[in-house]
Write a protein that holds these residues in place. Structure first.
Motif, PDB file in Angstrom:
ATOM      1  N   ASN A  14       0.819  -1.207   0.000  1.00  0.00           N
ATOM      2  CA  ASN A  14       0.000   0.000   0.000  1.00  0.00           C
ATOM      3  C   ASN A  14       0.858   1.265   0.000  1.00  0.00           C
ATOM      4  O   ASN A  14       0.527   2.249  -0.674  1.00  0.00           O
ATOM      5  CB  ASN A  14      -0.942   0.006   1.213  1.00  0.00           C
ATOM      6  CG  ASN A  14      -2.200  -0.794   0.973  1.00  0.00           C
ATOM      7  OD1 ASN A  14      -3.167  -0.293   0.395  1.00  0.00           O
ATOM      8  ND2 ASN A  14      -2.209  -2.038   1.415  1.00  0.00           N
ATOM      9  N   SER A  44      -3.025  -0.567  12.321  1.00  0.00           N
ATOM     10  CA  SER A  44      -3.269  -2.016  12.255  1.00  0.00           C
ATOM     11  C   SER A  44      -3.234  -2.645  13.645  1.00  0.00           C
ATOM     12  O   SER A  44      -4.024  -3.556  13.958  1.00  0.00           O
ATOM     13  CB  SER A  44      -2.217  -2.680  11.348  1.00  0.00           C
ATOM     14  OG  SER A  44      -2.278  -2.154  10.035  1.00  0.00           O
ATOM     15  N   GLU A  59      -6.216  -8.755   7.637  1.00  0.00           N
ATOM     16  CA  GLU A  59      -7.540  -8.154   7.818  1.00  0.00           C
ATOM     17  C   GLU A  59      -7.445  -6.861   8.615  1.00  0.00           C
ATOM     18  O   GLU A  59      -8.112  -5.858   8.298  1.00  0.00           O
ATOM     19  CB  GLU A  59      -8.452  -9.140   8.535  1.00  0.00           C
ATOM     20  CG  GLU A  59      -9.865  -8.605   8.765  1.00  0.00           C
ATOM     21  CD  GLU A  59     -10.731  -9.568   9.559  1.00  0.00           C
ATOM     22  OE1 GLU A  59     -11.853  -9.167   9.932  1.00  0.00           O
ATOM     23  OE2 GLU A  59     -10.281 -10.707   9.824  1.00  0.00           O
ATOM     24  N   LEU A  62      -6.020  -4.154   6.322  1.00  0.00           N
ATOM     25  CA  LEU A  62      -7.018  -3.679   5.361  1.00  0.00           C
ATOM     26  C   LEU A  62      -7.974  -2.684   6.012  1.00  0.00           C
ATOM     27  O   LEU A  62      -8.321  -1.654   5.411  1.00  0.00           O
ATOM     28  CB  LEU A  62      -7.798  -4.859   4.783  1.00  0.00           C
ATOM     29  CG  LEU A  62      -7.037  -5.751   3.796  1.00  0.00           C
ATOM     30  CD1 LEU A  62      -7.864  -6.982   3.457  1.00  0.00           C
ATOM     31  CD2 LEU A  62      -6.699  -4.979   2.528  1.00  0.00           C
ATOM     32  N   LYS A  63      -8.401  -2.958   7.240  1.00  0.00           N
ATOM     33  CA  LYS A  63      -9.306  -2.055   7.940  1.00  0.00           C
ATOM     34  C   LYS A  63      -8.620  -0.724   8.256  1.00  0.00           C
ATOM     35  O   LYS A  63      -9.219   0.341   8.103  1.00  0.00           O
ATOM     36  CB  LYS A  63      -9.799  -2.711   9.237  1.00  0.00           C
ATOM     37  CG  LYS A  63     -10.765  -3.867   9.019  1.00  0.00           C
ATOM     38  CD  LYS A  63     -11.206  -4.458  10.344  1.00  0.00           C
ATOM     39  CE  LYS A  63     -12.185  -5.606  10.134  1.00  0.00           C
ATOM     40  NZ  LYS A  63     -12.605  -6.216  11.421  1.00  0.00           N
ATOM     41  N   VAL A  65      -6.016   0.637   6.702  1.00  0.00           N
ATOM     42  CA  VAL A  65      -5.742   1.376   5.468  1.00  0.00           C
ATOM     43  C   VAL A  65      -7.016   2.003   4.912  1.00  0.00           C
ATOM     44  O   VAL A  65      -7.018   3.152   4.456  1.00  0.00           O
ATOM     45  CB  VAL A  65      -5.097   0.448   4.408  1.00  0.00           C
ATOM     46  CG1 VAL A  65      -5.012   1.159   3.062  1.00  0.00           C
ATOM     47  CG2 VAL A  65      -3.712   0.011   4.862  1.00  0.00           C
ATOM     48  N   SER A  66      -8.125   1.254   4.953  1.00  0.00           N
ATOM     49  CA  SER A  66      -9.388   1.764   4.407  1.00  0.00           C
ATOM     50  C   SER A  66      -9.868   2.991   5.165  1.00  0.00           C
ATOM     51  O   SER A  66     -10.512   3.882   4.590  1.00  0.00           O
ATOM     52  CB  SER A  66     -10.456   0.673   4.442  1.00  0.00           C
ATOM     53  OG  SER A  66     -10.777   0.314   5.770  1.00  0.00           O
ATOM     54  N   GLU A  67      -9.571   3.073   6.445  1.00  0.00           N
ATOM     55  CA  GLU A  67      -9.968   4.245   7.236  1.00  0.00           C
ATOM     56  C   GLU A  67      -9.188   5.490   6.823  1.00  0.00           C
ATOM     57  O   GLU A  67      -9.673   6.612   6.987  1.00  0.00           O
ATOM     58  CB  GLU A  67      -9.775   3.971   8.731  1.00  0.00           C
ATOM     59  CG  GLU A  67     -10.827   3.053   9.321  1.00  0.00           C
ATOM     60  CD  GLU A  67     -10.762   3.003  10.834  1.00  0.00           C
ATOM     61  OE1 GLU A  67      -9.857   3.649  11.413  1.00  0.00           O
ATOM     62  OE2 GLU A  67     -11.620   2.324  11.439  1.00  0.00           O
ATOM     63  N   GLU A  68      -7.980   5.297   6.300  1.00  0.00           N
ATOM     64  CA  GLU A  68      -7.172   6.423   5.846  1.00  0.00           C
ATOM     65  C   GLU A  68      -7.697   6.978   4.521  1.00  0.00           C
ATOM     66  O   GLU A  68      -7.462   8.130   4.184  1.00  0.00           O
ATOM     67  CB  GLU A  68      -5.711   5.988   5.677  1.00  0.00           C
ATOM     68  CG  GLU A  68      -5.011   5.584   6.961  1.00  0.00           C
ATOM     69  CD  GLU A  68      -4.675   6.770   7.832  1.00  0.00           C
ATOM     70  OE1 GLU A  68      -4.576   7.895   7.307  1.00  0.00           O
ATOM     71  OE2 GLU A  68      -4.539   6.567   9.058  1.00  0.00           O
ATOM     72  N   GLY A  69      -8.401   6.130   3.755  1.00  0.00           N
ATOM     73  CA  GLY A  69      -8.894   6.535   2.438  1.00  0.00           C
ATOM     74  C   GLY A  69      -8.269   5.679   1.354  1.00  0.00           C
ATOM     75  O   GLY A  69      -7.395   4.858   1.624  1.00  0.00           O
ATOM     76  N   ASN A  70      -8.715   5.887   0.091  1.00  0.00           N
ATOM     77  CA  ASN A  70      -8.099   5.142  -1.004  1.00  0.00           C
ATOM     78  C   ASN A  70      -6.747   5.756  -1.346  1.00  0.00           C
ATOM     79  O   ASN A  70      -6.446   6.879  -0.915  1.00  0.00           O
ATOM     80  CB  ASN A  70      -9.023   5.087  -2.229  1.00  0.00           C
ATOM     81  CG  ASN A  70      -9.326   6.468  -2.787  1.00  0.00           C
ATOM     82  OD1 ASN A  70      -8.440   7.289  -2.993  1.00  0.00           O
ATOM     83  ND2 ASN A  70     -10.597   6.736  -3.042  1.00  0.00           N
TER      84      ASN A  70
END
Length: 233
Positions: A14, A44, A59, A62-63, A65-70
């Motif tokens: 990422n 994480s 997992e 992923l959670k 990173v998704s909170e930071e945005g795309n």
């Protein structure tokens, strides 16, 4: 807290994706990479603790990173912070890139127009009926359309997609929005309009030198809200 190898690899993947979407100096890139790594590892760990685990999994990453945005949003946020430190490309660098681009575009136009040029030469050097003149006009129109198509494809599509043409790539230059984020096709079209009208680009460049030398923007860079920066060093 311990991380699985998959979790570590995912974090690094990422970070790499985000950095690829950014135009920064080596020092700034290293600072951003360090900050991203710290944020992703800490985030994480928080996600792992929330589910009562002692090992951070993919997992959890992923959670976090998704909170930071795309990746585009994360890269854009950082670029907004670093836009002021980007080194603007001046008149001579940009002129050199333009010359390279026009040589490449000219060669391409010449190759694609060769059949029409050959027919033009044939008709103009032999006695032909008057109606042939209409065909000659159509062939000249075709050559003009080829030239316009090549310029639009070369300047607008390449800059809109990659932020640079071959000339800019060779010299290490890139077009960005003033906030440091990537341009789109509309921005590329707006800033390149003077290049479709011959000597108008000279006037546009002089406006940069006289009025907008601090940001090193041509008049149509101002219209498109774009800047040209160095990508190396």
């Amino acid at each position: 807290m311990e991380f699985t190898q998959g979790a570590k690899d995912l974090i690094e993947k990422n970070i790499k994706i985000i950095l690829e979407k950014m135009t920064l100096s080596q020092k700034d890139r290293a600072d951003v990479e360090k900050e991203l790594r710290s944020n992703f590892f800490e985030g994480s760990e928080v996600k792992a603790k929330e589910r009562g685990a002692s090992v951070v999994s993919e997992e959890d990453v992923l959670k976090a990173v998704s909170e930071e945005g795309n990746p585009e949003e994360i890269a854009g946020a950082y670029m907004c912070s670093y836009a002021g430190s980007l080194k603007r490309a001046g008149f001579w660098w940009r002129s050199a890139a333009y010359i390279i681009d026009m040589i490449i575009a000219g060669i391409t136009i010449g190759i694609l127009s060769l059949p029409f040029l050959a027919l033009n030469f044939l008709f103009e050097t032999h006695d032909t009926p008057f109606w042939i003149a209409g065909i000659v006009v159509l062939m000249n129109l075709a050559i003009g359309l080829i030239a316009l198509g090549v310029l639009i494809s070369y300047l607008v599509i390449l800059e809109g997609r990659y932020g640079m043409t071959a000339g800019k790539y060779i010299l290490g230059l890139k077009v960005l929005k003033v906030d440091g984020t990537p341009i789109d096709y509309k921005d590329a079209l707006l800033r390149n309009i003077p290049k479709f009208f011959g000597n108008f680009i000279i006037i546009d460049a002089l406006i940069m030198v006289i009025f907008f030398n601090k940001e090193k923007q041509r008049a149509f860079d101002k219209v498109a809200n774009t800047i040209v920066v160095h990508t190396r060093g």
